[in-house]
Design a protein around this motif. Structure first.
Motif, PDB file in Angstrom:
ATOM      1  N   TYR A 161      24.815  34.600  39.094  1.00  0.00           N
ATOM      2  CA  TYR A 161      25.435  33.404  38.441  1.00  0.00           C
ATOM      3  C   TYR A 161      26.788  33.359  37.872  1.00  0.00           C
ATOM      4  O   TYR A 161      27.429  34.435  38.054  1.00  0.00           O
ATOM      5  N   GLU A 162      27.401  32.362  37.579  1.00  0.00           N
ATOM      6  CA  GLU A 162      28.826  32.132  37.233  1.00  0.00           C
ATOM      7  C   GLU A 162      29.041  31.630  35.882  1.00  0.00           C
ATOM      8  O   GLU A 162      28.225  30.548  35.689  1.00  0.00           O
ATOM      9  N   ASP A 221      19.071  30.080  30.261  1.00  0.00           N
ATOM     10  CA  ASP A 221      18.031  30.772  29.647  1.00  0.00           C
ATOM     11  C   ASP A 221      18.326  32.336  29.677  1.00  0.00           C
ATOM     12  O   ASP A 221      17.930  33.097  28.811  1.00  0.00           O
ATOM     13  N   ILE A 222      19.285  32.793  30.403  1.00  0.00           N
ATOM     14  CA  ILE A 222      19.797  34.170  30.580  1.00  0.00           C
ATOM     15  C   ILE A 222      21.201  34.372  30.015  1.00  0.00           C
ATOM     16  O   ILE A 222      22.095  35.115  30.460  1.00  0.00           O
ATOM     17  N   ALA A 223      21.803  33.216  29.397  1.00  0.00           N
ATOM     18  CA  ALA A 223      23.016  32.869  28.991  1.00  0.00           C
ATOM     19  C   ALA A 223      23.633  34.214  28.447  1.00  0.00           C
ATOM     20  O   ALA A 223      24.994  34.769  28.294  1.00  0.00           O
ATOM     21  N   GLY A 224      22.869  34.983  27.546  1.00  0.00           N
ATOM     22  CA  GLY A 224      23.384  35.935  26.510  1.00  0.00           C
ATOM     23  C   GLY A 224      23.744  37.273  27.890  1.00  0.00           C
ATOM     24  O   GLY A 224      24.631  37.855  27.451  1.00  0.00           O
ATOM     25  N   GLN A 225      22.990  37.333  28.856  1.00  0.00           N
ATOM     26  CA  GLN A 225      23.439  38.512  30.085  1.00  0.00           C
ATOM     27  C   GLN A 225      24.606  37.863  30.837  1.00  0.00           C
ATOM     28  O   GLN A 225      25.440  38.600  31.073  1.00  0.00           O
ATOM     29  N   VAL A 226      24.504  36.588  31.153  1.00  0.00           N
ATOM     30  CA  VAL A 226      25.547  35.871  31.966  1.00  0.00           C
ATOM     31  C   VAL A 226      26.965  36.068  31.231  1.00  0.00           C
ATOM     32  O   VAL A 226      28.017  36.392  31.888  1.00  0.00           O
ATOM     33  N   LEU A 227      26.987  35.626  30.068  1.00  0.00           N
ATOM     34  CA  LEU A 227      27.849  35.397  29.093  1.00  0.00           C
ATOM     35  C   LEU A 227      28.537  36.856  28.663  1.00  0.00           C
ATOM     36  O   LEU A 227      29.641  37.037  28.230  1.00  0.00           O
ATOM     37  N   THR A 259      18.727  43.571  38.216  1.00  0.00           N
ATOM     38  CA  THR A 259      19.837  43.135  37.298  1.00  0.00           C
ATOM     39  C   THR A 259      20.658  41.616  37.762  1.00  0.00           C
ATOM     40  O   THR A 259      20.461  41.607  38.904  1.00  0.00           O
ATOM     41  N   VAL A 260      21.371  41.179  36.969  1.00  0.00           N
ATOM     42  CA  VAL A 260      21.842  39.765  37.112  1.00  0.00           C
ATOM     43  C   VAL A 260      23.411  40.365  37.777  1.00  0.00           C
ATOM     44  O   VAL A 260      24.005  41.233  37.158  1.00  0.00           O
ATOM     45  N   VAL A 261      23.852  39.678  38.569  1.00  0.00           N
ATOM     46  CA  VAL A 261      25.151  39.751  38.998  1.00  0.00           C
ATOM     47  C   VAL A 261      25.925  38.549  38.467  1.00  0.00           C
ATOM     48  O   VAL A 261      25.701  37.453  38.634  1.00  0.00           O
TER      49      VAL A 261
END
Length: 311
Positions: free
Chosen positions: A250-251, A133-139, A101-103
């Protein structure tokens, strides 16, 4: 021989289907040390194998941070490619079934709440930076209901299919734009329902009008599409740029919203374009090796301020 060399270089490009298949296989079956530590090595190999792309990256770095020594140029360019390799690998890793998973962290989340308060949707403008490329998850930290990511179609159709499949498995909604004037209709509908759309502003898709702005000390072409969508929908423009902090960490950096009237004047459009590109400039100057500007698009070499068809 030139044709064979061109075909080989095309396969070696970091956005090729060849490398996407290799990366997919690696993140699906590779041991964790390989997944964590091999991507920057491949990124640096890309830089060595693609001298023209590397020179464009070095030129971009000089635009962002001014002239440096040759050694610093090479080291920073290598860091750009290494970060790109890490990000693209981690995007595929998130779409695998290995349980990663992404933090996500966010700076300036209050700006999102200010933009969303009117209930007209939010139009996020972003760029090809670390984690795009994973902005949907980061955002998702900013907008828990998810984000529709509008993207220009990639050069290699097979590579695009591989990456789009990974995005779908990771729960990221993507709408491709740049093929025709009606591409923006699903985005407008989503905004009018109060949703969030993210668009990249560091490249101008074919067929989209552009507006000349000052960026990184020179003249640059900014896409007109976000301005048109903001005017049609009433949604505020919210600059959000992402960067990689560490393995799957990511931030998202959120800037104050930009508002346009429903019938903006040319001066109002110019102001909005300048503000959104100004937010991007502040981000890339602070994090120059997080911007993956491989194409050379953007700088204005001739006086025409606007070109192309309406979005």
């Amino acid at each position: 021989m030139p044709r064979l060399r061109g075909a080989l270089l095309s396969r070696l490009r970091p956005d090729s289907a060849f490398w996407r298949r290799a990366l997919t296989a690696g993140v699906t079956r590779g041991p964790e040390p390989w997944v964590r530590h091999s991507p920057p090595v491949f990124g640096v190999l890309f830089a060595a194998a693609l001298p023209e792309v590397r020179r464009r990256v070095e030129q971009t770095l000089r635009r962002v941070r001014g002239p440096r020594s040759r050694v610093v140029d090479l080291l920073d360019a290598a860091e750009v490619f290494a970060t790109y390799g890490r990000c693209i690998t981690e995007a595929l890793l998130l779409a695998s079934d290995r349980g990663y998973t992404v933090v996500s962290r966010t700076r300036g989340v209050e700006h999102y709440h200010a933009a969303a308060a009117a209930g007209r949707g939010v139009l996020i403008v972003t760029a090809h930076t670390g984690g795009w490329d994973i902005a949907g998850q980061v955002l998702g930290v900013v907008h828990p209901a998810g984000v529709v990511l509008a993207m220009q179609r990639e050069r290699d159709p097979e590579a695009r299919a591989i990456q789009d499949a990974a995005r779908r498995r990771a729960g990221v909604q993507v709408v491709h734009i740049g093929d025709g004037p009606l591409d923006g209709l699903p985005l407008l509908y989503h905004l009018r329902r109060g949703g969030v759309v993210a668009m990249q502003i560091d490249r101008v898709p074919p067929g989209m009008r552009s507006r000349e702005v000052t960026f990184l000390g020179g003249r640059w072409r900014a896409p007109e599409g976000p301005l048109a969508l903001a005017a049609l929908s009433g949604a505020p423009i919210l600059p959000v740029f992402t960067r990689r902090l560490g393995f799957l960490e990511y931030e998202a950096v959120v800037a104050p919203p930009i508002r346009l009237s429903r019938r903006p004047t040319e001066a109002e459009r110019d102001r909005a374009a300048a503000e959104m590109m100004g937010a991007m400039e502040r981000f890339v100057r602070a994090h120059p090796t997080q911007w993956f500007h491989f194409t050379g698009e953007g700088p204005v070499d001739e006086p025409a301020a606007r070109r192309g068809a309406a979005p």
